[in-house]
Design a protein around this motif. Structure first.
Motif, PDB file in Angstrom:
ATOM      1  N   VAL A  88      15.840 -49.946 -41.278  1.00  0.00           N
ATOM      2  CA  VAL A  88      14.660 -49.971 -42.064  1.00  0.00           C
ATOM      3  C   VAL A  88      13.257 -49.846 -42.005  1.00  0.00           C
ATOM      4  O   VAL A  88      12.810 -49.920 -41.012  1.00  0.00           O
ATOM      5  CB  VAL A  88      14.653 -52.163 -41.693  1.00  0.00           C
TER       6      VAL A  88
ATOM      7  N   CYS B 156      16.421 -50.185 -46.779  1.00  0.00           N
ATOM      8  CA  CYS B 156      17.281 -49.499 -45.951  1.00  0.00           C
ATOM      9  C   CYS B 156      17.192 -48.153 -46.107  1.00  0.00           C
ATOM     10  O   CYS B 156      17.271 -47.831 -47.058  1.00  0.00           O
ATOM     11  CB  CYS B 156      18.841 -50.367 -46.245  1.00  0.00           C
TER      12      CYS B 156
ATOM     13  N   CYS C  16      20.067 -51.256 -40.235  1.00  0.00           N
ATOM     14  CA  CYS C  16      20.523 -51.979 -41.396  1.00  0.00           C
ATOM     15  C   CYS C  16      21.374 -51.149 -42.730  1.00  0.00           C
ATOM     16  O   CYS C  16      22.393 -50.009 -41.828  1.00  0.00           O
ATOM     17  CB  CYS C  16      19.547 -52.025 -42.556  1.00  0.00           C
TER      18      CYS C  16
ATOM     19  N   HIS D 127      20.475 -53.693 -50.807  1.00  0.00           N
ATOM     20  CA  HIS D 127      20.028 -53.104 -49.105  1.00  0.00           C
ATOM     21  C   HIS D 127      20.567 -54.310 -48.509  1.00  0.00           C
ATOM     22  O   HIS D 127      19.308 -54.839 -48.035  1.00  0.00           O
ATOM     23  CB  HIS D 127      18.885 -52.652 -48.523  1.00  0.00           C
TER      24      HIS D 127
ATOM     25  N   THR E  38      18.873 -55.780 -44.989  1.00  0.00           N
ATOM     26  CA  THR E  38      18.307 -55.205 -44.442  1.00  0.00           C
ATOM     27  C   THR E  38      17.772 -56.434 -43.266  1.00  0.00           C
ATOM     28  O   THR E  38      17.318 -56.462 -42.776  1.00  0.00           O
ATOM     29  CB  THR E  38      16.972 -54.814 -44.505  1.00  0.00           C
TER      30      THR E  38
END
Length: 428
Positions: A222, A233, A308, A324, A326
């Motif tokens: 992250v 990410c 992530c 993403h 995360t």
């Protein structure tokens, strides 16, 4: 949304035209006897994404301007502002992707700025970069920290200085290309990449080789913006975020950059923190400017030690959107809007045999896919596969391989060995 009309007119009026042509210039005809279209609206949309992020350069003051009242610079090429750029994959008319033929950024040798072929361009006495995005406060006259080379020990200093035979003073060339790889010295060894380097009172800009950052990767970490922005990410192998170092048990971060705007890989950031007394990469809550001086001029993303992953949403037509993940995947504010779980930024990709997960059949894909908002939310797995099992011809290599490479001599000795296989002169 991107502006599609410009991309359409570039193709229709100034480059390809609207239909496929034979070598003699006559139209290629389909089974119905009609001319075969060269592109469709999906191609237009893909190419229009490639025209995002451009900004006119500042107006010159050393020429007569007859456009009264205009502040436009109509001489110098426009520059790309990374924050405005569409970062999604873009297909081209041959079925591949824009960027095919270029090396992957993760395949470049370590410390490419010190390798054979590294290119430096003279800036003179100005910090205004031509190829990098300057720190946001540069134009406000903020104090910047520069990467200053040591004349007594730095091999890079000697390559850029080029002392003349009359007293040994520097003779600065407009462009310097390293003719050999050199060993890092001092603070150079802690860097993953360079931007602007200072040689005496003169500045050079490092021009990194063009390369491709893939949207999918393993081992993501992250990256958190300095103040309250959503996370992303990022590929931990690439220098795309800065260090944020906290004392044991604290979430108040500090920085220790070599130059303003410096970016590191995750390992590079962790190593940098380890050089500070009892510091480590941290999931910070505060990064006060008073704790990092010129390092905080550029309010960039910073690495935190959280894992992530990149996922995709697959729509009914096979288009995908990047997600993403995360932290909390259901939190819309956890990631940037165009990378959040609810984003609608779909783009075209190629599916093997045209088969892809579909919400209509329950997102068949085992545990890796699940239904979400009429689409399939799927995990992504990266795999490397062998392309050739027999000695290929040169034509096979050109037609089947789409990832480029830089000069093998830029790597450490014995990384590659010259070999002639059939009609292919290669490095293996």
């Amino acid at each position: 949304y991107v502006e599609e009309n410009f991309a359409r007119e570039i193709m229709q009026l100034f480059t390809t035209g609207m239909i496929k042509l034979k070598l003699d210039g006559t139209p290629m005809l389909g089974a119905d006897g009609k001319a075969i279209p060269l592109y469709d609206n999906e191609d237009i949309l893909s190419y229009s994404r490639g025209w995002t992020g451009f900004q006119p350069r500042s107006k010159r003051s050393n020429f007569e301007d007859y456009t009264s009242g205009s502040s436009n610079n109509k001489i110098d090429p426009m520059r790309i502002v990374a924050d405005w750029r569409d970062a999604l994959p873009k297909t081209h008319l041959s079925g591949g992707y824009i960027g095919d033929g270029y090396p992957l950024c993760v395949d470049l040798p370590e410390k490419m700025f010190l390798r054979k072929g590294a290119r430096y361009q003279l800036l003179g006495g100005s910090m205004m970069s031509d190829y990098h995005q300057e720190p946001r406060l540069l134009l406000d006259g903020a104090s910047l920290k520069t990467m200053t080379l040591d004349p007594s020990s730095s091999s890079l200093y000697r390559k850029l200085c080029k002392p003349n035979s009359f007293g040994g003073e520097c003779s600065f060339a407009n462009e310097v290309v390293l003719d050999e790889s050199i060993v890092c010295r001092g603070m150079e060894c802690s860097l993953d990449t360079a931007q602007v380097v200072q040689v005496g009172n003169v500045l050079y800009e490092y021009i990194a080789p063009p390369c491709v950052q893939l949207p999918f990767f393993d081992g993501g970490k992250v990256a958190r913006y300095w103040k309250g922005e959503p996370n992303v990410c990022a590929d931990s192998r690439l220098p795309c975020a800065a260090e944020a170092c906290c004392p044991q048990g604290s979430s108040r971060a500090q920085r220790n950059c070599v130059y303003s705007g410096e970016l590191l890989s995750f390992n590079g950031a962790s190593t940098r923190c380890a050089t500070m007394a009892e510091m480590m990469t941290c999931s910070f809550s505060k990064l006060p400017s008073s704790s990092c001086d010129e390092c905080c001029i550029e309010k960039s993303y910073h690495w935190i030690p959280n894992d992530c992953k990149v996922q995709i949403k697959v729509r009914a037509d096979g288009k995908v959107a990047l997600v993403h993940n995360t932290g909390d995947p259901q939190n819309e504010n956890e990631s940037l809007s165009h990378l959040s779980i609810g984003n609608k930024e779909y783009f075209r990709i190629s599916w093997t045999n045209g088969k892809f997960p579909s919400a209509a059949d329950g997102c068949s894909g085992g545990d890796s896919c699940q239904s979400f908002d009429g689409a399939c939310l799927c995990s992504v797995e990266i795999s490397d596969e062998q392309v050739f099992y027999n000695v290929p011809s040169k034509g096979d290599v050109v037609s089947s391989l789409f990832i480029g490479h830089i000069d093998p001599l830029s790597y450490d000795p014995n990384t590659y060995v010259k070999a002639i296989i059939g009609d292919v002169d290669s490095d293996v």
